[in-house]
Design an enzyme around this catalytic site. Structure first.
Site, PDB file in Angstrom:
ATOM      1  N   TRP B 111      99.371 -39.222 -23.198  1.00 51.63           N
ATOM      2  CA  TRP B 111      97.954 -39.295 -22.808  1.00 51.63           C
ATOM      3  C   TRP B 111      97.765 -39.768 -21.383  1.00 51.63           C
ATOM      4  CZ3 TRP B 111      95.238 -36.151 -25.299  1.00 51.63           C
ATOM      5  CH2 TRP B 111      95.527 -35.882 -26.640  1.00 51.63           C
ATOM      6  N   ASP B 182      92.898 -46.661 -21.316  1.00 50.94           N
ATOM      7  CA  ASP B 182      92.606 -45.760 -22.428  1.00 50.94           C
ATOM      8  C   ASP B 182      93.071 -46.481 -23.689  1.00 50.94           C
ATOM      9  OD1 ASP B 182      92.514 -43.857 -24.402  1.00 50.94           O
ATOM     10  OD2 ASP B 182      93.757 -42.383 -23.364  1.00 50.94           O
ATOM     11  N   LYS B 206      89.876 -42.522 -34.016  1.00 51.23           N
ATOM     12  CA  LYS B 206      91.111 -43.112 -34.535  1.00 51.23           C
ATOM     13  C   LYS B 206      90.794 -44.400 -35.307  1.00 51.23           C
ATOM     14  CE  LYS B 206      92.849 -40.464 -30.932  1.00 51.23           C
ATOM     15  NZ  LYS B 206      93.586 -39.495 -31.705  1.00 51.23           N
TER      16      LYS B 206
END
Ligand SMILES: Cc1ncc(COP(=O)(O)O)c(C=O)c1O
Ligand SMILES: Cc1ncc(COP(=O)(O)O)c(C=O)c1O
Ligand SMILES: [Mg+2]
Ligand SMILES: [Mg+2]
Ligand SMILES: [Mg+2]
Ligand SMILES: [Mg+2]
Lengths: 372, 372
Positions: B111, B182, B206
Site C-alpha cells: 500500500w 495510512d 477493515k
C-alpha cells in the site's frame, strides 16, 4: 409483531430531494439479507469486493442498467465514489486538461454552476448560456447558444434538482463534440438515447439507490483522452480497466442500486412504463398548481417542468411554513424548497408511490381552499 | 422463525481482509432500523444528509471517534468517499503540490508503494526506505533512514494489510515534518498518540465499518497549505469547512461506522481493552505458527507482526489449497493469502470474535498434525 412490521407502519411519504425514497420492497430485501447474504455466510457489508458473490452483484447491476437504458458495448458503465461533485472535476481533468480546447457549459441551475467552477480549475471552460437573470426558470432555445465544432465537450444538467427545470430532450450538439450530462436527478426516469452522449453520469441517491455511488456511462473511445498523470481516482481509465474494482468499490451502495434497477425492470416494466407513471404523477401536481388561481406559482416555465422535482411558491413565507407544518400531520415529509428558490419542492422520484402524490395533491387542494 | 434468526445460524467466521467482519450486534441494529430509522418515518438510506437526524448521527460518529482516540480540537475529523486510494492523491495534492518541498516515504508493503506512485504525479516524492528486497517482511530501524528537516511530510503505512507488517509505534520523525499515516487496516485496534501526526486516515472497511467511507484526522493548521485550485473533492478544506457535508456524504456508511465506534466504546470498553483482546487473539495464532516445527512459516518478522493480519505460508501450494478447502468445512472463510505473499492470511480485525480465532487455532493445530 416483528420489528420490521411495526416500523413499516410508521413510514411517511418522503419527498426528500436526495437521499430520497426507495422502493419498500427493496428495503425489505436488504433487511432480510442484512445478517446473511444468501450463499455468503456473512452480510454483504462484510464480504470482499473480490468475492465472486459480490462481483456477480456488481455485474448484474451493470447489466440491468445496460438493459434498462439500452447501453451498447461502445460504452463503459462504471461505479465510482465521491458523488456527482467528484465528476465535476473528473470530467474536466479527463477531457479538458491539456487538450488545448475549450469546454462549453449550458447553465440552467445551481448544479451546472458548481460544475463549471470545478472545470475552470482544469482549463478553459465557458458558459455559452446562463439563465441566471430569470433565477433559472427556463431552458435555452436553439438560437440562444452556439456550440463550437471543436469544443472539448458540451456540458449540461438534464434536470436541475433545486430549480425543478428539466430538458425534455437533449440540447443540440455538433457530432464532433462529446455531449456530457449530469443526470443525477433524472437518470432512469424515462428512456434516454445514450448513443448521443460522450458521458452521462448520475449519483445514485435520488433515483437509483443510496448515497455513496455514482453511475458513469462513458463512450469508450473517450477513455484514452486523459493524461495518465491525472490523480488516480479521477482517471476514468483506472475504473474502466478494472471494471469498477480499481480500488474497493462502495459495495453496499452498488448492491442496493442493483436491486432498485431490477425493481424498475421487473416490477415497473422498464423505462417507458416508468415515464408514463412519472408523467401521471407530476401532471397531477402541476394541474393543481395551474388550477389554484395563482395560490401556487410554479417556479419552472411550463415547457421545462421537471418530472422529478415539482417546485412552487406560496403567497407568503408564513403560508409556506404553515403548509409544511400541516403537511407533516398528513405524513407528508421533506417538502421544504431550497433556499435559492424558496417555497416548496416535492421530489417525486421513481420510488415515490402514486399514493404519496395523491395524498400530497389532496392536501394541496384542501390547503389552497382553506387559505386562498 | 424470523428471517434474521434463520440467516444468523448460517454465519461463518469471516477472515476477509476487507470489507471484513462486523459486530453482529451492529448488523442486527441496522437490520431492525432498515425500514424506519427511529424518529424518521423513513429508512436512513432515504433521508437527506441535511436532515437533523442524520447530522446528529454524523456528529455522534465524529464524537465517538474523538473520545476513543483522544483527538483534540486541534484536529479535524472528516468523512470522505473514494477509499484510502483517493487519499494517496489528496495528501500529495494538498501537502506536496506546489510546495517546493519533497515528500518522504517509508515503504514496508504494497500500500505504501501505491501511495508513492500517486504522490509522484503531484511533485517530488522519494522512498527513503524500501523493504522490497526481503519481500516486505520487516520495518526499518532508526539507522535505516533519515528524514529531511524540511520534508513536505513523512508518509508510512502503520499496518501493511497484505504483508501483515505492523509498526509497534510511530517511526522517528522530526517535529518540523508532518507525520502522515495510512492506518486503513489498524486504526482503532489500539490507542494512538494522535498528536504526533499531521494526518492519519483509514478507509472504514477493515476495522470500522462498510466500504464507502474513509476517516481523515488532520491537524487543522495543515488545512491551509493547499492551493484552492486543487480539484474540489480532493481539497480537504472543503470537507472541513462544511463538516463533511461539502457534498452528499456516504450516509449509510457513516451511520454504520458510528455504530461500530459505539460498540467499541460501550461494549468492548475502549481502545486499551480492544488492544488487549487483539493481542490475545493474534498471540494465540502466532504461538501455533511458532510451535509448528516449521510447518507454518510466518511472513512478517517477529518484531513487526500484525495484530490484524496474520500471514503465513505452508510447505506447498497443494497443502495451502487443502488447508483452505478443509477450513471451509469448519465455517472458516476467506483465508486465502494475497498472491504477492501467497499462503494464508487470517485477518482478525476488532469484530472477529475470540471464538472465531479459537476455531481457527484448533483447526491449524489439527491440520499440522495430520499433514506435517
Ligand atoms: C443534479 C445534481 N448534480 C449534482 C449533485 C451533487 O451530488 P453529490 O452531493 O453526490 O456530489 C446533486 C445533488 O446533490 C444534483 O441534484
Ligand atoms: C493499508 C491499506 N491502504 C489502502 C487500501 C486501499 O483502500 P481502498 O480500496 O478503500 O482504496 C487498503 C485496502 O484496500 C489497505 O489495506
Ligand atoms: Mg460487465
Ligand atoms: Mg454519492
Ligand atoms: Mg463536530
Ligand atoms: Mg472506502
Amino acid at each position: 409483531m416483528t420489528a420490521s412490521a411495526s416500523s413499516a407502519t410508521n413510514r411517511v411519504f418522503n419527498f426528500s430531494a436526495g437521499p430520497a425514497a426507495l422502493p419498500e420492497s427493496v428495503l425489505r430485501e436488504v433487511q432480510d439479507e442484512m445478517l446473511c447474504l444468501p450463499g455468503a455466510g456473512a452480510s454483504l457489508l462484510e464480504i470482499s469486493h473480490r468475492d465472486k458473490l459480490f462481483v456477480d452483484i456488481l455485474h448484474d447491476a451493470q447489466d440491468t442498467l445496460r438493459s434498462l437504458l439500452g447501453i451498447s458495448e461502445d460504452y463503459s458503465v462504471m461505479f465510482m465514489q465521491g458523488g456527482a461533485t467528484l465528476q465535476f472535476s473528473a470530467i474536466a481533468a479527463n477531457l479538458l486538461r491539456g487538450s488545448g480546447k475549450r469546454a462549453e457549459y449550458l447553465l440552467t441551475g445551481s448544479w451546472g454552476k458548481k460544475a463549471i467552477a470545478e472545470a475552470k480549475k482544469e482549463g478553459d471552460a465557458v458558459a455559452i448560456y446562463d439563465a441566471k437573470e430569470t433565477n433559472y426558470d427556463r431552458l435555452p432555445t436553439a438560437s440562444d447558444y452556439t456550440v463550437s465544432d471543436d469544443a472539448a465537450y458540451l456540458y449540461y444538467c438534464s434536470n436541475e434538482t433545486i430549480q425543478g427545470v428539466q430538458y425534455p430532450s437533449e440540447p443540440d450538439c455538433p457530432d464532433s463534440v462529446p455531449l456530457v450530462s449530469d443526470a443525477s436527478s433524472d437518470l432512469l426516469c424515462r428512456p434516454v438515447p445514450v448513443d448521443r452522449y460522450g458521458l452521462l453520469y448520475a449519483c445514485a441517491q435520488k433515483n437509483a439507490g443510496p448515497a455513496g455511488v455514482t453511475m458513469v456511462v462513458m463512450r469508450k473511445d473517450l477513455l484514452e483522452r486523459a493524461d495518465p498523470n491525472t490523480p488516480g481516482y479521477l482517471y476514468y481509465k483506472n475504473h474502466h480497466d478494472n471494471d469498477s474494482e480499481w480500488n474497493t468499490p462502495p459495495t453496499f451502495a452498488i448492491y442496493v442500486l442493483g436491486k432498485v434497477a431490477r425493481w424498475l425492470r421487473d416490477e415497473i416494466g422498464g423505462l417507458e412504463a416508468m415515464e408514463k407513471i412519472n408523467r401521471e404523477k407530476s401532471d397531477s401536481l402541476y394541474k393543481i398548481i395551474d388550477g389554484s388561481n395563482g395560490f401556487y406559482r410554479g417556479h419552472a416555465q411550463q415547457d421545462c417542468r421537471s418530472l422529478m422535482n415539482v417546485t412552487f411558491n406560496l403567497p407568503s413565507d408564513d403560508l409556506t411554513a404553515k403548509f409544511i407544518a400541516e403537511a407533516a400531520t398528513h405524513r407528508l415529509a421533506a417538502l421544504k424548497g431550497h433556499r435559492s428558490v424558496g417555497g416548496i419542492r416535492a421530489s417525486i422520484y421513481n420510488a415515490m408511490p402514486r399514493e404519496g402524490v395523491e395524498t400530497l395533491g389532496q392536501f394541496m387542494t384542501d390547503f389552497a381552499a382553506a387559505n386562498g
